[in-house]
Design an enzyme around this catalytic site. Structure first.
Site, short mmCIF file in Angstrom:
data_model
loop_
_atom_site.label_atom_id
_atom_site.label_comp_id
_atom_site.label_asym_id
_atom_site.label_seq_id
_atom_site.Cartn_x
_atom_site.Cartn_y
_atom_site.Cartn_z
N HIS A 158 -18.13 -8.38 -4.45
CA HIS A 158 -18.64 -7.03 -4.27
C HIS A 158 -19.96 -6.95 -5.03
CE1 HIS A 158 -14.21 -6.35 -4.22
NE2 HIS A 158 -14.47 -5.46 -3.30
N GLU A 288 -11.15 -4.56 6.83
CA GLU A 288 -9.94 -5.06 6.18
C GLU A 288 -8.89 -3.96 6.13
OE1 GLU A 288 -10.55 -7.09 2.42
OE2 GLU A 288 -8.63 -6.36 1.68
N GLU A 324 -5.17 -9.19 5.29
CA GLU A 324 -4.65 -9.58 3.97
C GLU A 324 -3.14 -9.54 4.01
OE1 GLU A 324 -6.39 -7.94 0.36
OE2 GLU A 324 -4.41 -7.87 -0.55
N HIS A 327 -1.44 -6.65 2.18
CA HIS A 327 -1.63 -5.40 2.91
C HIS A 327 -0.69 -5.34 4.12
CE1 HIS A 327 -6.03 -4.96 1.25
NE2 HIS A 327 -5.11 -4.95 0.31
N ASP A 352 -7.38 -12.81 3.91
CA ASP A 352 -7.31 -12.68 2.46
C ASP A 352 -5.97 -13.26 2.04
OD1 ASP A 352 -9.79 -11.66 1.96
OD2 ASP A 352 -9.11 -9.81 1.07
N ASP A 363 0.16 -3.10 -4.15
CA ASP A 363 -0.54 -4.36 -3.98
C ASP A 363 -0.43 -5.20 -5.24
OD1 ASP A 363 -2.09 -5.70 -2.15
OD2 ASP A 363 -3.97 -4.77 -2.72
#
Lengths: 492, 492, 492, 492
Positions: A158, A288, A324, A327, A352, A363
């Site tokens: 990021h 995502e 992911e 997720h 991911d 998570d």
């Protein structure tokens, strides 16, 4: 942050005087990404080198750690690969080309071990307790030593992980440029980002969302941030660009205009796609999905929800999905399901690679350790013909209680070996062929003349009714699930 | 934290020089409980007063907020009670005596709006950005103004909420003493803690647990901390003392000796009970069950699990339970179920009045707004003859996105009114009597001679078999659940 | 059922005349356990034999199925063991003695494939569509051929699985006696029940519970049924007796007196324990926890809840627990957690070996296929010194869509091999020793003098505080979870 | 079912002789929809009338039950409406026109109380224990008396609820025609179906799906069944036609070709839409999302997933959604969320008005009793301008333990009153206006010139960046969630 404004207000309030404000601002800087570890140093690394404050760390960052090598399944060495052998060919492709592993900068170099009930626990030897530009550069050097020792040539970031926010966006961008220049240099010719992204969830300005904020100023700020992050990703040779909308969603429908927010999100994504073309960036744009956390409901709940959004607004040509695994399970699906849903919709772009705890409702971003799950993941990847230009990004973090530097390596090695084992198992299954045969046999009645016509949309309900009368009660075969499971398990 | 040791180590590592260290330590102090809000001030309160650094805040903390009064159900005033009328009698007791409301210091005065994906969002006007002793005292004054304006005479606290950690335990204790002395003064004769507790989960030293840490030094440290917190609670006239074991549990069974840890926990609780007696503290000791978060499994999973622990180690006489509604639902139970389980086991001591989101898998600690849930809660409380010396503690926090000072009041008023409405509804149900009648009628066959004998344990299986032959097939009546729901709903 | 009463009522109501009633009653008989399969026969078995209605089936039940043999991991034969080698010694004990496998009569011989949205799908060749006594005997013969071919010498049953209800309890008991006599004969000297139990959940009389029914007549009826089931289990040489309280719980607290119901349950369990002694039955009494389904809340929610019940009523000496893996995960725990909780409380008696789907909120009772889970299960079993006189009962069913006779074998072989593989892996881990060492090292500070004294309950809070001051800030080591996972995974 | 084939096979197998087969077939007929109740009759209704076997029931079905009337909130009469006053106008429309209530034939007249662990519990006085055509007609008469007494003029049905399967599809269709003719007659001019549907999940032929079955014969059979059900719905004046794909999904991805199955589903839906037009049926086609149960994953998981399916295959113009509240919560969403998602996608067509238990992982289909939930539902319905031609169908069932005939009425009255109360509350909120104002104020910055341009897609990222620099750090207002909740709660 607009420190100027803040300072004025503080002074006006008469609460804080003079030097105190300076300290306050310095401290704010420090905590911006919660990087402070206030626990005892727990790293085993022996740091003999000298270190000054300019970011020029002279010693090794991981002095006790060798280059990680493949030693095969019988090795007991925690700092060796047992299953991942980068150059070995499996199903006609090198393992490294199937896997395209990437290290996530944020978990590995900005993860602190903090959680909603606890302070940071990690105090890496190279950290000085600040979020300064010098510290940012030092961390970047650590990142490249880590990649080198691990033998991985991709990384993800990021914008705000790698460089600190300044007093205003201009300064923030300048900070970013400075760190990116260093990263470019350190990358050399072999390494580049799997993807970059903008952090649009941490700062309080984004508390109501970024593209879906109720505030137009935040929308603009977010666009400016994405614009810059995209430029930077392009400059570094990134192959993809990711959107994770942690705050794009709602906490309560009572105070939310969901329709208007979704429209804003679509406008934002159109803008991003247009800007990508304008700067000649060819990387894939990836959304995502995540169901919730931190918001009650995130607008990209799961693969199907994200696909519906893209279709509704005519964006399917511009975007793919970054699935992911943690997720996936939080949204009530297996990871395999989400991968297949993305694949079938033509949207599987990146993975991911992490895993959650099946009994936990948030998570945990653990490194994958389940061989069966990894095998199913790889079956989808193989069906997809691989993931390139996507890959496997380790969006996974050490447990809060794992505080040794070597744990960073052990965790990544474990995750890579698990997926490598998955690839080997998937290849065994494909070479054996009996699972695929079981599946195609189930549908063989559709390989008939009438079946083909039905699939081509050429048989109407009247003809089908005629057939139903003609054929009488259908004979339905066993689904052989237990046999399929037995075959699958045999390959593990 | 042992800053001395830390400083040496930092210096030895040569990473940070001179003045930098000072700043680092000051900053560490600031972030100890993550109190920093780096967002823009959003409070509407007009702070005309002067403020110096000694903690002596001269103006009002909540200048625009009046004393909250009861205005009845038709009022549209957000800063008034519509259902809670403290002195009004319901079922022979004043509302305030049924409710025994308490404000939780940590959420109200130390809650920052931070979450795992985001920075703090709250910047209250009285905060100066430090975790200093002066700031601690100023916050304490704000607390008492808040209690006064709300019309609540009880509060709850963790030791570390109200006073900062020092360089060593000695200094930490001294800090605590200083703030406690002020609190004692501010309490006057009418106000005192519903309960106190020790914060044994935030600091990294507790990352493996406190009483169940794998490290004997941490066990001792935790005991010292509880000892002090208990003394302080006693000194302030606290009526109960709470244990919430956020870190007493495991993240993975692979690296955990659960049996040994549970034995340690029992030793610890025995020690606490013994020390309570020694100092003449008569408050109830309360265990607060929670299933998970932050650990995967907490040893006090739910009321039944906590009860089993107490029974196994012979501690039922010494402890009761503090039931939290959000913890109840996270463990797969309704709040009502947990209350009834505690009550039936003779263990219902206190209620942490909050609520979760039924679709979310973590603790959201929202203020209760569900009238039906509140009514069921109050039915249990009434059956229990009230909660005294326990009460209702608002272990509830503003949403991260609620950033106005007035939101603190609105949220508490909403929570208090919801429970007050629950009490009124429960009274209606009890006075009406038809729900109770429906229930007792269902069991009336056990009010017969044979039923009573069975309940007295005087009928063996041979006699029961004889009866079964004699009676033939039993006639079973409708359970009338929908009728019960209709009666219940009529009272809302 | 009291058909006499029912018939009168039907006639009185004038709704059904003469012969119609007979048909009605015959049909009732058929559907009592939902045994009807109305789908097409899908079995591959070639049934050349003749069959009359007396239950004397002349051919083989499983003509195409050989005795299942061990062929080793490389075998591709679905009808062979790849990992379970009954006579092979592992950690000083034969595999069969570690495992003590049992076939569940109900799933294997009474499972129909029906679900809440669908009719039965299984139509085994030996079924004639009735629930007659003759059919019951024929099924019993099939059971023993199944056990023989599978090489398993234990089985489990509910009373109503193996023999049909009659018009009244007397006739029902007579039916049971007749089938039990046949089972005794077929058992020979080598085979006997792992456990028996009474089915106290299917019949509508139990809709409000059995021991916890609001109706005293139902309580008596249930006692009579348990009394008989216990006698029969004893007669057949059963080693344990199980209580699963599917209806012992509540659907709504609004119409339930939970305290009174729990007291009744305790009286009932006392009665059962007393009767066991009276008849000289030495088998273990086992309670099987399950959180919910069919009721919203079952009183034996999980291991800790059941333990609390046993302790509260002084029953711990009389009962142990039967842990089911699918029930564990439904209650929010891993199977391993429930096994360890039972073990630590001295209550681990038996395992119902199955597994659920991690994303599904009801009992799927699948055969275990997860090697990692099986390895963790076996680690607990080994710590427990085995399970005898308990064992592993396959409380697991074919998927609804698996309709071939051979699927029954494939599923059991898969389940047995998974657990056998778990045992082999667990042995590897134990022989390797590094995981155990990692754990014991974590707690080594408690092996010190002071640690031992703390564990002996000899150190009070004042002494602990003294130590805390003396020792200063504790150094806390990494928990090494990722390393533990890597070691664990290496053994799979 | 092809009974001819089945009979031959049974005879060939030599298992069942002569008359036995007849009985077997008769019994099969009985159990087709599990209608048998073998419990004791529990209805209080006094049935004085005579009854012969031809379906011509001469007495009243609900002799003790009056026409249900509105008596207002103070009434204690369980057989009266307290909030639903059909002809009263709210927000410019009669309550009955807002609500458009419908009774679900299957739950009310075919619900048996059976569950996966238990036999049927309901034995309504008009049932004779068969699934005959005569019984089907008698039930239809009961249905219309029920509608009449309840004051509801719409009903919903599956084809197989209302008429029994015959030996082959031809006979089944003839059965259906006969019952439909009676229904048409009984409907008169005021009553008609809200919707009809085909039951494509109960029969074993559909165990692998209907439109997504792996067997082409099943696909054709399903098409024939839908064709007929659509004709019949049209004939009866039905306003909508529903697809609920209980078996359209998978149990395991290991044996499933999800892509091929989804393509088949699309072909099927295209065929249905084409046939609808061909016969001139103008009713809305509705897809009913559900995440799972009975399959692990249903292809219409939630509103967004169903929308994605419709968009992918170009079917959005042809279909809308039928949102069920219990399905919403099972998929991890609030009911309100699913309604809003459907509405925003232009797909809100109908509501299945029920509710689940927030702690239970399967469909409990309870009647709605939560006033707050009902209020939020009605807020969406009002925003949607009502539901017509859709409405509220009570896809809700009595608890298994509720066995009195009057419970059928009490449950429906409770459900209708809850929604009526929701409508009244929603109207209060809308008339008050402060909640709507709070929301629109949150977004007011987008009502500016630049905001409008952004919403029109006219502002690119470069311009947004320019604005971000120009504006500096945005000021973000409080989201006022607690205030919104307070306002909302005030209206309850």
């Amino acid at each position: 942050m607009n420190f100027g404004r803040e300072r004025n207000q503080l002074e006006k309030m008469g609460k804080i005087k003079g030097g105190k404000i300076l300290l306050f601002l310095l401290c704010l800087n420090i905590v911006t990404f919660g990087v402070i570890a206030d626990g005892p140093p727990t790293c085993p690394a022996d740091l003999g080198g000298e270190c000054n404050n300019s970011g020029e760390w002279k010693g090794e960052f991981f002095p006790g750690i060798p280059k990680i090598k493949y030693e095969g399944p019988l090795s007991k060495n925690p700092l060796a690969y047992k299953w991942y052998n980068a150059e070995e060919e499996i199903l006609g492709k090198k393992m490294k080309d199937w896997m395209r592993f990437s290290v996530a900068f944020w978990h590995t170099f900005r993860g602190t071990g903090g959680d909603p009930f606890g302070a940071p626990t990690k105090y890496w030897p190279w950290e000085d307790g600040t979020n300064s530009l010098a510290m940012a550069k030092r961390r970047m050097r650590a990142n490249f030593e880590f990649l080198d020792k691990l033998g991985v040539d991709k990384w993800c970031f990021h914008d705000r992980d790698i460089a600190p926010e300044g007093k205003a966006l201009e300064e923030t961008n300048a900070n970013l440029d400075e760190v990116v220049a260093l990263a470019k240099e350190l990358q050399g010719t072999k390494i580049h980002p799997l993807w970059g992204t903008a952090q649009l969830f941490f700062h309080p300005r984004y508390m109501h969302g970024a593209a879906t904020s109720s505030d137009v100023g935040v929308y603009a700020y977010a666009a400016a941030q994405v614009k810059k992050a995209m430029e930077v990703t392009h400059y570094l040779g990134g192959e993809n660009y990711v959107f994770w909308g942690g705050r794009e969603g709602y906490q309560s429908l009572l105070n939310t205009d969901m329709e208007r927010e979704l429209d804003h999100l679509a406008r934002f994504m159109e803008g991003a796609a247009a800007y990508k073309k304008k700067i000649g960036f060819n990387g894939t744009l990836l959304i995502e999905p995540k169901p919730q956390e931190p918001t009650k409901h995130q607008y990209d709940w799961d693969a199907a929800t994200a696909a519906n959004f893209l279709r509704k607004y005519g964006l399917t040509g511009e975007f793919k999905l970054n699935i992911e695994c943690n997720h996936a399970t939080l949204s009530g699906h297996s990871c395999h399901h989400e991968l297949e849903t993305a694949r079938i919709n033509g949207l599987l772009g990146n993975i991911d690679a992490n895993t959650g705890d099946p009994q936990i409702g948030w998570d945990t971003d653990q490194f994958m350790t389940d061989i069966a799950e990894a095998t199913m993941v790889m079956l989808s990847v193989i069906k997809n013909g691989g993931l390139a230009p996507g890959g496997f990004n380790f969006d996974a973090k050490l447990r809060r209680e794992s505080t040794d530097v070597e744990d960073l390596f052990i965790a990544h090695i474990g995750g890579m070996d698990t997926l490598a084992r998955g690839l080997r198992n998937a290849a065994k299954l494909i070479e054996d062929g009996s699972l695929a045969e079981l599946v195609s046999k189930r549908y063989e009645s559709f390989d008939s003349e009438i079946g083909r016509q039905i699939e081509a949309g050429k048989v109407d309900f009247e003809m089908l009714e005629k057939k139903a009368f003609e054929w009488g009660e259908p004979k339905v075969a066993s689904a052989k699930q237990e046999l399929a499971e037995m075959i699958f398990q045999s390959a593990l």
